[in-house]
Design an enzyme around this catalytic site. Sequence first.
Site, mmCIF file in Angstrom:
data_model
loop_
_atom_site.group_PDB
_atom_site.id
_atom_site.type_symbol
_atom_site.label_atom_id
_atom_site.label_comp_id
_atom_site.label_asym_id
_atom_site.label_seq_id
_atom_site.Cartn_x
_atom_site.Cartn_y
_atom_site.Cartn_z
ATOM 1 N N TYR A 156 23.465 -43.344 -7.184
ATOM 2 C CA TYR A 156 24.139 -43.199 -8.477
ATOM 3 C C TYR A 156 24.829 -41.839 -8.566
ATOM 4 O O TYR A 156 26.001 -41.739 -8.963
ATOM 5 C CB TYR A 156 23.120 -43.345 -9.609
ATOM 6 C CG TYR A 156 23.660 -42.983 -10.973
ATOM 7 C CD1 TYR A 156 24.447 -43.881 -11.686
ATOM 8 C CD2 TYR A 156 23.393 -41.735 -11.555
ATOM 9 C CE1 TYR A 156 24.956 -43.558 -12.942
ATOM 10 C CE2 TYR A 156 23.896 -41.405 -12.803
ATOM 11 C CZ TYR A 156 24.665 -42.315 -13.490
ATOM 12 O OH TYR A 156 25.166 -41.986 -14.722
ATOM 13 N N LYS A 160 28.920 -40.697 -9.179
ATOM 14 C CA LYS A 160 29.399 -39.788 -10.215
ATOM 15 C C LYS A 160 30.067 -38.565 -9.602
ATOM 16 O O LYS A 160 31.024 -38.017 -10.177
ATOM 17 C CB LYS A 160 28.250 -39.376 -11.136
ATOM 18 C CG LYS A 160 27.752 -40.501 -12.024
ATOM 19 C CD LYS A 160 28.867 -41.014 -12.947
ATOM 20 C CE LYS A 160 28.374 -42.034 -13.949
ATOM 21 N NZ LYS A 160 29.448 -42.511 -14.856
#
Length: 250
Positions: A156, A160
Amino acid sequence: MNNAIHQPQTIVVLGGGSEIARAIVVALDSASLRTVVLGCRNTGTADVEGLAAQLGGASVTARHFDAIDHGGHVDWVAAVVADHGDIDIVIQAFGQLGADAADDPLAAANLVDVNFAGAVSSGLAVANQLRKQGHGVLVSLSSVAGVRTRASNFVYGSTKAGLDAFTTGLGHALHGSGARVLTVRPGMVRTSMTEGMQEAPFTVDADEVAAATVNGLRKKKAVVWAPAKLQGVFGLLRVAPNAVWRKLDT
């Protein structure tokens, strides 16, 4: 187009169910706001009436939007413009946490497709329209998770990190066009997505992220942190020794 005090007439949300994005829309509400378009994968869950009730009279509509329909994003933006005219603010707010991504290559690839590839294809489609207009802002919700990735959520965090690099670079590419990009770097935010998770230090509510975003828009910033103190915190954490960084993630 924004009025003299930078109040938008038209706002588009990519990821119309995002509690943070909806809080930003409410924080931007004024007598000038006429139209809000919620781009959602499932328009039936958009809660159009709920958002409209929080606004002072703007029209709120939902339109099907799929982050991984990369080939359709240019036409999607064009259709919104055809129906509503120039876009003042686009909030790019879709994304997934992907808790199982570290152990599942396919889940990891799917997470990258949504969080990063989808942001690139939709972001460029939006940027092309804003450049053509000569005005408008793309607001992209990044995360401090991308500043330095942690073992507990590195897939994740990597999405980002890629998103953050893309949007800050896109902002430079748009310089001088009249269009711009605001990258928002929140820490942990209390939303339905994080419900039940242990709160990290400096956890904030969606309204606090919204206030920081609106302040950044009005000051024409390129990047905002929410809360602001995270900028200093991560200034130190970026250079912390690996052993210390791993210890903080336990």
